[in-house]
Motif scaffolding. Structure first.
Motif, short mmCIF file in Angstrom:
data_model
loop_
_atom_site.label_atom_id
_atom_site.label_comp_id
_atom_site.label_asym_id
_atom_site.label_seq_id
_atom_site.Cartn_x
_atom_site.Cartn_y
_atom_site.Cartn_z
N HIS A 57 -0.04 8.96 8.54
CA HIS A 57 -0.43 7.99 7.54
C HIS A 57 -1.95 8.49 8.18
O HIS A 57 -2.75 8.85 8.43
N THR A 58 -2.28 7.85 6.23
CA THR A 58 -3.42 8.00 6.39
C THR A 58 -4.68 7.30 6.84
O THR A 58 -4.34 6.26 6.48
N PRO A 59 -5.66 7.44 7.31
CA PRO A 59 -6.71 6.27 7.81
C PRO A 59 -7.14 5.50 6.85
O PRO A 59 -6.88 4.24 7.44
N ASP A 60 -6.54 5.87 5.54
CA ASP A 60 -7.46 4.33 5.31
C ASP A 60 -6.14 3.61 4.63
O ASP A 60 -6.43 1.89 4.71
N TYR A 61 -5.03 3.67 4.79
CA TYR A 61 -3.71 2.64 5.14
C TYR A 61 -3.55 2.30 6.20
O TYR A 61 -3.12 1.16 6.21
N VAL A 62 -3.33 2.81 7.31
CA VAL A 62 -3.75 2.56 8.50
C VAL A 62 -4.86 1.35 8.78
O VAL A 62 -4.36 0.08 9.37
N ASP A 63 -6.00 0.81 8.08
CA ASP A 63 -7.48 0.29 8.52
C ASP A 63 -6.88 -0.68 7.41
O ASP A 63 -6.68 -1.90 7.64
N ARG A 64 -6.45 -0.38 5.94
CA ARG A 64 -5.77 -2.07 5.30
C ARG A 64 -4.71 -2.30 6.06
O ARG A 64 -4.65 -3.92 5.73
N VAL A 65 -3.88 -1.61 6.46
CA VAL A 65 -2.91 -2.95 7.45
C VAL A 65 -3.66 -3.81 7.86
O VAL A 65 -3.45 -4.58 8.20
N GLY A 121 6.17 5.69 3.72
CA GLY A 121 5.45 7.26 3.36
C GLY A 121 3.82 7.64 4.00
O GLY A 121 3.33 6.41 4.56
N PRO A 122 3.06 8.39 3.63
CA PRO A 122 2.08 8.67 4.51
C PRO A 122 0.99 7.70 3.74
O PRO A 122 -0.03 7.39 5.12
N ASP A 123 0.55 7.09 3.05
CA ASP A 123 0.28 5.80 2.53
C ASP A 123 0.34 5.75 1.91
O ASP A 123 -0.17 4.27 1.14
N TYR A 124 1.51 4.11 1.55
CA TYR A 124 2.23 4.01 1.61
C TYR A 124 3.72 2.62 2.82
O TYR A 124 3.94 3.69 3.28
N GLY A 125 3.29 1.22 2.57
CA GLY A 125 5.39 0.49 3.04
C GLY A 125 6.55 1.11 2.18
O GLY A 125 5.34 0.32 1.11
N GLN A 126 7.26 0.91 2.72
CA GLN A 126 8.42 -0.10 1.20
C GLN A 126 9.17 -0.28 2.02
O GLN A 126 9.92 -0.03 3.05
#
Ligand SMILES: [Zn+2]
Length: 306
Positions: A57-65, A121-126
């Motif tokens: 996962h992208t660091p940006d996505y992990v950070d935002r979660v 996915g890499p930068d999203y959850g669903q």
């Protein structure tokens, strides 16, 4: 056989929410009550590390979660309201699958009493999936040099779109998905082998397709580890499944997958994946029979060695 759980971390969900949060604790209670696994082998799953998560996962996505900075749209797409528990629960779910893979590689089988979050996915959850546990686990195992080639056998009724996207063009991880063609996700991502079944597919249709698919996947993958998503949602009594497979049919599925892996000399990590039975006990029954079968096969293999 080691099994990992993370059901002590739950998310506050609004009344009537479709996600069956209690199934995880019910499943563990059932396993404990049946005494099919020594109590010392039922372990709390560890948290995945930041480094492990960000291999996929992208660091940006992990950070935002983690920090609660997902957009309204992203939260809607995941399907859980954000709370601090979201990050904690998701990383323990991932950590449980990593631990199950390590256990499988040292003992033959390992199990996560949750996981199978294959829509992320890499930068999203669903679709109730925040991070992709199987993808992060596959990358962790490769990074640790414990296995080179991995096959993901995704038998949740929904297509493993996130997993397919993550490993597109990567010859070291083979992604197989057998799912309802008309079911969610409505935009499917091509994996290495996809079998889309018609609505109301029953045991004979399902099992024929499964057997052919598993054989082809194992032959093509040349893997040294299998990760099996043993979804309970192809069940006829599932609210979100749209297929008509019986409990017996799902037990035959488990048997086929585990036997085929054993014949190929493959260790297997098992994640429970989805299950939304109209009656939650049916979902627990189906997951329980998977755990029971794995424990039985593992015990039989050990007896042979003794
Ligand atoms: Zn599903």
């Amino acid at each position: 056989m080691k099994i990992y759980y993370h059901d002590r971390i739950t998310l506050p969900l609004p009344e009537g929410h479709r996600f069956p949060m209690p199934k995880y604790a019910l499943l563990r209670q059932r396993i404990t009550a049946a005494a099919i696994i020594p109590e010392g082998d039922i372990l709390p799953g560890p948290a995945a590390t930041y480094e492990q998560l960000t291999r996929v996962h992208t660091p940006d996505y992990v950070d935002r979660v983690r920090d609660g900075r997902l957009s309204e749209r992203e939260i809607r797409q995941i399907g859980f309201p954000w709370s601090p528990g979201m990050f904690q629960r998701a990383r323990h779910s991932v950590g449980s699958t990593i631990a199950a893979c390590r256990a499988a590689l040292s003992e033959g089988y390992g199990l996560n009493l949750g996981g199978g979050t294959h829509h992320a996915g890499p930068d999203y959850g669903q679709g109730f999936c925040v991070f992709n546990d199987c993808a992060v686990a596959a990358r962790a195992i490769q990074a640790e040099g414990l296995a080179e080639r991995i096959v993901i056998l995704d038998c949740d009724v929904h297509q493993g779109n996130g997993t397919a996207e993550i490993f597109a063009g990567d010859p070291t991880v083979f992604t197989f998905s057998i799912h309802g063609q008309k079911n969610f996700p409505f935009r499917k991502k091509p994996g290495d082998l996809d079998i889309g079944l018609p609505d109301d597919a029953d045991d004979p249709i399902y099992l024929d397709a499964l057997e052919e698919g598993v054989d082809r996947a194992l032959a093509a993958a040349g893997a040294d580890l299998a990760i099996y998503l043993a979804g309970a949602d192809p069940y006829a009594g599932d609210r979100l499944g749209r297929l008509a497979v019986t409990k017996r049919g799902l037990a035959q599925r488990d048997r086929y997958v585990l036997d085929a892996c054993r014949a190929a000399g493959l260790p297997v990590a098992i994640a429970m994946a989805g299950g939304y039975g109209k009656n939650i006990e049916d979902t627990v029954d189906i997951h329980f029979q998977t755990v029971q079968l794995a424990a039985e096969i593992e015990r039989a293999g050990r007896d042979l060695q003794d």
